[in-house]
Design an enzyme around this catalytic site. Sequence first.
Site, short mmCIF file in Angstrom:
data_model
loop_
_atom_site.label_atom_id
_atom_site.label_comp_id
_atom_site.label_asym_id
_atom_site.label_seq_id
_atom_site.Cartn_x
_atom_site.Cartn_y
_atom_site.Cartn_z
N HIS A 59 0.82 -1.19 0.00
CA HIS A 59 0.00 0.00 0.00
C HIS A 59 0.87 1.26 0.00
O HIS A 59 2.03 1.23 0.44
CB HIS A 59 -0.91 0.00 1.23
CG HIS A 59 -1.98 -1.05 1.17
ND1 HIS A 59 -2.99 -1.15 2.12
CD2 HIS A 59 -2.22 -2.03 0.27
CE1 HIS A 59 -3.79 -2.16 1.80
NE2 HIS A 59 -3.34 -2.71 0.69
N GLU A 61 0.74 4.00 1.81
CA GLU A 61 1.16 4.48 3.12
C GLU A 61 2.36 3.67 3.63
O GLU A 61 3.29 4.23 4.22
CB GLU A 61 0.01 4.39 4.13
CG GLU A 61 -1.21 5.21 3.74
CD GLU A 61 -2.27 4.39 3.01
OE1 GLU A 61 -3.46 4.65 3.23
OE2 GLU A 61 -1.88 3.48 2.23
N CYS A 86 -6.20 1.45 5.64
CA CYS A 86 -6.80 0.15 5.95
C CYS A 86 -6.62 -0.22 7.42
O CYS A 86 -5.72 0.27 8.10
CB CYS A 86 -6.21 -0.94 5.06
SG CYS A 86 -4.46 -1.28 5.41
N CYS A 96 -2.32 -0.22 7.60
CA CYS A 96 -1.77 1.12 7.45
C CYS A 96 -2.17 2.04 8.61
O CYS A 96 -1.36 2.85 9.08
CB CYS A 96 -2.21 1.73 6.13
SG CYS A 96 -1.54 0.88 4.68
#
Length: 296
Positions: A59, A61, A86, A96
Amino acid sequence: MGSKGEFENDERGFMKLAIEQARKSVHEDARAHPRVGAVVVKDGKVVAVAHRGEHPGNHAEFVALEKKLAEDTIAGATLYTTLEPCTTRNHPKIPCAERIRERRIARVVVGMLDPNPDIRGLGWNLLRDAGVATEMFPTDLMSEIEELNRDFTRQFKRRAKQREHLDERFITINRSRSLDEWYRAVNVIYWNRNFLRDSMNLFAHLVEVIGGLSLLASQKKKHGVAPESFVPKAIAWWLALCGKVGVKSVDDMVWAKFPNACAYCHKRPHDPDECTERKASRSGPDWEGLARLGDE
């Protein structure tokens, strides 16, 4: 838009830079995935930018915080992300939202909430509960992000419509089913599917999912485990085991538990007339009555 150095104390510029990053997202497979960009700002200056898939399968982040700023002190920074962080990842990955909290990010500005209705708002709430300031992008930039993710969002809208239709049809068809009919319908699937397995193998699977049920009953949490999912699994394996050992109906189970009395008329041998009358008047055995018999 150009390099991250062009922006200093430019709130809208940071948001547009996150959207620019989102457009670079790389999908790991053919399914619809969100396009996500992230920008980390400390003391008014951009210190990292990232997009989903910049490091395969990760992801945005995570890439920004752990791949590009792993050795930096970023407590008090602001994170601009085009999608709500998430709250669930497959073990051993860390969600995240948890990473943001661990790195002491002070403020998170979000472009759009997760379109999945099952998890929408969870990341937002987790951050707020952790004392992280949360804000949304302005409406015009939110619309730009939503358009960018229209394919990803569309699948959840389509799934919601299918679920609504299925629920109505399911209720209509099954409203009047008796307990025995339910048992036989489900047992056909799991008994036949698992018939070639030996009984101890089935029992081992049942014991495994019972562990998940114990988590649910105790209300304990384990990272990466959703105990609610073990309920249908436990039912499925239990039915498979029942079929393997020859239990083909609720009556069979009750006879095995209460061998000295009929499940319906409570007599042995049972009274056919009374038994038929009682069966017709209820959708299943008299569990309360049987429980009293079991205590005698």
